[in-house]
Design an enzyme around this catalytic site. Structure first.
Site, mmCIF file in Angstrom:
data_model
loop_
_atom_site.group_PDB
_atom_site.id
_atom_site.type_symbol
_atom_site.label_atom_id
_atom_site.label_comp_id
_atom_site.label_asym_id
_atom_site.label_seq_id
_atom_site.Cartn_x
_atom_site.Cartn_y
_atom_site.Cartn_z
ATOM 1 N N CYS A 333 -11.554 9.360 13.378
ATOM 2 C CA CYS A 333 -9.919 8.434 13.780
ATOM 3 C C CYS A 333 -10.267 6.976 14.755
ATOM 4 C CB CYS A 333 -9.039 9.262 14.706
ATOM 5 S SG CYS A 333 -9.325 10.901 14.707
ATOM 6 N N ARG A 362 -20.539 17.666 15.771
ATOM 7 C CA ARG A 362 -19.621 18.440 16.705
ATOM 8 C C ARG A 362 -20.660 19.459 17.270
ATOM 9 N NH1 ARG A 362 -13.639 19.179 14.093
ATOM 10 N NH2 ARG A 362 -13.525 17.112 13.507
ATOM 11 N N GLN A 380 -16.259 14.921 6.520
ATOM 12 C CA GLN A 380 -14.958 15.091 6.062
ATOM 13 C C GLN A 380 -14.421 13.997 5.202
ATOM 14 O OE1 GLN A 380 -13.346 14.341 10.371
ATOM 15 N NE2 GLN A 380 -12.706 16.261 10.209
ATOM 16 N N ASP A 382 -11.596 12.288 4.901
ATOM 17 C CA ASP A 382 -10.738 12.061 5.829
ATOM 18 C C ASP A 382 -9.846 10.816 5.198
ATOM 19 O OD1 ASP A 382 -9.507 12.004 8.132
ATOM 20 O OD2 ASP A 382 -11.381 11.971 9.484
ATOM 21 N N HIS A 384 -6.592 8.171 6.873
ATOM 22 C CA HIS A 384 -5.598 7.952 7.890
ATOM 23 C C HIS A 384 -4.406 7.067 7.173
ATOM 24 C CE1 HIS A 384 -9.181 8.636 10.435
ATOM 25 N NE2 HIS A 384 -8.121 9.407 11.037
ATOM 26 N N LYS A 463 -0.138 20.164 13.460
ATOM 27 C CA LYS A 463 -0.835 20.256 12.441
ATOM 28 C C LYS A 463 -0.496 21.043 11.288
ATOM 29 C CE LYS A 463 -4.904 22.560 14.067
ATOM 30 N NZ LYS A 463 -5.991 22.900 13.355
ATOM 31 N N HIS A 509 -3.295 11.943 9.873
ATOM 32 C CA HIS A 509 -4.725 12.368 9.828
ATOM 33 C C HIS A 509 -4.854 13.278 8.715
ATOM 34 C CE1 HIS A 509 -8.810 13.170 11.580
ATOM 35 N NE2 HIS A 509 -8.509 14.073 11.322
#
Length: 636
Positions: A333, A362, A380, A382, A384, A463, A509
């Site tokens: 993000c 992580r 990911q 991902d 946005h 979420k 997200h």
RNA sequence: GCUGAUAUGGCUCAGUAGGUAGAGCGCUACCUUGGUAAGGUAGAGGUCACGGGUUCGAAUCCCGUUAUCAGCUCCA
């Protein structure tokens, strides 16, 4: 004969031939407050009766979830009784039934060994044989506490103390063993013929890692031995499709001591990963997304601004560059925010959908790592989405549809969870409520079934999670849609509205696969390594019958590859049966076999994974069939 | 991170009372040229996860570390 326990410990017996409804009527009149299992016509009938507070009678079979629970809960008590007999110093915590069986938590100096488990099983068999009746009784709170104090059961005392003021405190007594329990239970230990103790594990008292770790024994119980055998066979079958085992066998990926939780992708696995990415790019382009890529290492100041430094630092890998703190990104993000800020945006730009296949790291706890399902480094898929308030619902619906279409392509079943505000979170109550209702509203508009997962949201927003099952029924979160009220504020994101004023965009997200690594793990287990042709690392294996036909085989391979099919030639000096066996073990969808007959006819012999031997075909026909399957991304 | 278990050639595993390691598969070479799930022979390959300790002697016993497995906790 069916036995039904009525009030005041009275047991009524019914002769064979009586119907369930007749018994139900009697029970409701007799105000039975128990469950029972009886014998009808000499056979154990899977029947259970329960009388509710309002005297209505429920009848269910052991095939029903309710019935299974009562049955297995009794099995759990029988195990506890056996342990009380064999190891009297043991303290008892809780022992409920669970999806596939039951467990009981014990406090004991040493954990139970496998040998002890066998002893316990033997004692349980004795208890079952003894046909011990289970009797229910109630005690007022003070007496209940005294009762368990005398028995020196501190965990039970704590449980009773924590029961609500008006709770009925009930006990179930089976011979020399009495347990605090809400029930219901079987009438007797006798029907518990088919059970097995599965494993021993540690578990925190009351699920809190600050509490003492107790010793938990897992077991399972079925009404018929055949069902128990079927369950054990199912577990064995599931083990065969474990992605860690198949990943090694099919040479997809490697997990090495040199990088715990950091997977290595081998050439075959890389083909799957890249093919998934190709598919992902195609559908996202169609859905109006653009793609970016942001750096893996970014400055401490950025992570402080995003809130990660405060809320997520324990899980972040940090480093020092030129005496300044930096962190390896655990999420994409903040990078995405910086990209948004690269130019001034107009309301005309919105919704702005920005995708990124971001590699995140992580620091997961060592004990949490699990094959490709839980790793410390993953990609990911991902994106946005920046938008106006009015666009939220439609955008969320768009993403739900996109995720649904992806999961349908693979034939996945999934369930949806709505996760609400966690304890350690940022933002105002009002903002959280609005965001949560936004998500809920979108789901309800679409008629999507979901369960609410209280307090499991991200620290920056609520979420919607999409969960997929692995081969033994454990579920893993894959897709997620998160409404983020924090980032736009913290990064001071803006767009110019129709009226020329600056406004704050809303951001979501989202991911479809979730992590490509985890998704591949699920795919491996879902297909048991038999990937659909479009994903298979090798789509066609060309097998010459003998060395004489290698030249012809090479020309076949070249034509397949020329048509964009992933072909591999097995020109080893082995017999055809052996090559077929190996290709089958590799789960190759198609084999093309070439020998004298084929060379003469200028054809090829086809063998498919789905059908087996299919006969002789023109190579061009085989190519068009397989190409079509690849192009349409056919699942089976 | 916690509790318990495990760690032996590339892979899957033997190794039974402590006396410096075995099999199958795979790999290499040779023989075999074979039509739909394993053709034959020979060979190479291991300081038994790592570090200490006990012992005349440790893959084997003890301690520690690391990793893996099951479960718990966690999972933005």
């Amino acid at each position: 004969m069916i036995k039904v326990s009525l009030k005041d410990g009275v047991v009524k017996e019914y002769n064979a031939g009586i119907t369930v409804l007749e018994i139900a009527k009697d029970i409701s009149e007799g105000l039975a407050r128990n469950a029972c299992c009886g014998i009808v016509n000499g056979k154990t009938e899977d029947l259970r009766f329960a009388v509710n507070e309002d005297s209505s009678v429920e009848i269910c079979t052991f095939d029903s979830p309710e019935g299974k629970r009562a049955f297995r809960h009794t099995a759990s008590h029988v195990m506890a009784q056996a342990i009380k007999r064999l190891y009297p110093e043991t303290k008892f915590a809780i022992g409920p039934s669970i999806d596939d069986g039951f467990y009981y938590d014990f406090d004991r100096e040493k954990a139970f060994t496998h040998e002890e488990l066998e002893e316990i099983e033997k004692e349980m068999k004795k208890i079952v044989k003894e046909d011990i009746p289970l009797e229910r009784f109630e005690l007022p709170r003070a007496e209940a506490i005294k009762f368990m104090e005398e028995k020196e059961e501190p965990y039970k005392v704590e449980l009773i103390r924590d029961l609500p003021e008006d709770a009925v405190i009930s006990f179930y007594k089976q011979g020399d063993f009495t347990d605090l329990c809400a029930g219901p239970h079987l009438m007797s230990t006798k029907p518990l013929k088919a059970f097995k103790l599965m494993s021993v594990a540690g578990a925190y008292w009351r699920g809190n890692e600050k509490n003492k770790m107790l010793s938990r024994i897992y077991g399972t119980a079925y009404t018929k031995a055949a069902d128990l055998d079927a369950y054990i066979t199912m577990l064995e079958e599931a083990k065969k499709r474990d992605h860690r085992k198949l990943g090694k066998e099919l040479k997809l990926f490697a997990l090495l001591d040199e990088g715990p939780g950091f997977p290595f992708f081998l050439p075959n696995g890389m083909i799957i990963k890249n093919t998934l990415i190709e598919y992902w790019r195609e559908i996202h382009k169609k859905a109006g997304y653009v793609e970016i890529s942001t750096p893996i290492i970014l400055s401490r100041a950025l992570w402080e601004n995003s809130g990660h430094w405060d809320h997520y630092k324990d899980n972040m890998y940090t480093t020092i560059i030129d005496e300044q703190d930096y962190a390896v990104k655990p999420m994409n993000c903040p990078g995405g925010m910086l990209v948004y800020k690269q130019e001034m945006h107009s309301y005309r730009d919105l919704p702005l959908r920005v995708g990124e296949l971001g590699l995140v790291h992580r620091h997961e706890k060592s004990g949490a790592l699990h094959g490709l399902m839980r790793v410390r480094c993953f990609t990911q898929d991902d994106a946005h989405i920046f938008m106006t308030q009015e666009q939220i619902r439609d955008e969320i619906k768009g993403v739900v549809n996109l995720i649904d279409s992806v999961y349908k392509l693979f034939g996945f079943k999934y369930h949806v969870e709505l996760s609400t505000r966690p304890e350690n979170s940022m933002g105002s109550d009002g903002a959280w409520e609005m965001a949560t209702e936004g998500l809920r509203g979108a789901l309800e508009d679409m008629g999507v079934k979901y369960v609410v997962n209280e307090g499991d949201g991200a620290f920056y927003g609520p979420k919607i999670d999409f969960h997929l099952e692995d081969s033994i029924g454990r579920t893993w979160q894959c897709g997620t849609i998160q409404l983020d009220m924090q980032m736009p504020e913290r990064f001071d994101l803006e767009y110019i509205d129709k009226d020329g004023t600056k406004k704050r965009p809303v951001m979501i997200h989202r991911v479809c696969f979730g992590s490509i690594e985890r998704f591949i793990g699920i795919l491996i287990e879902h297909f048991a390594g038999m990937f659909p042709t479009w994903l298979a690392p090798v789509q066609v294996k060309v097998l010459p019958i003998s060395e004489k036909f290698i030249e012809y085989a090479k020309s076949v391979e070249a034509k397949l590859e020329g048509a964009g099919i992933r072909a591999a030639l097995d020109n080893r000096d082995e017999k055809i049966g052996f090559k077929i066996r190996e290709a089958r073990n590799e789960r190759v969808p198609y084999m093309v076999i070439v020998g004298e007959k084929d060379l003469e006819a200028n054809k090829v012999s086809l063998r498919s994974r789905a059908i087996g031997e299919e006969g002789q075909f023109d190579l061009s026909d085989v190519i068009s069939r397989i190409s079509d399957e690849i192009k349409t991304r056919k699942t089976c």
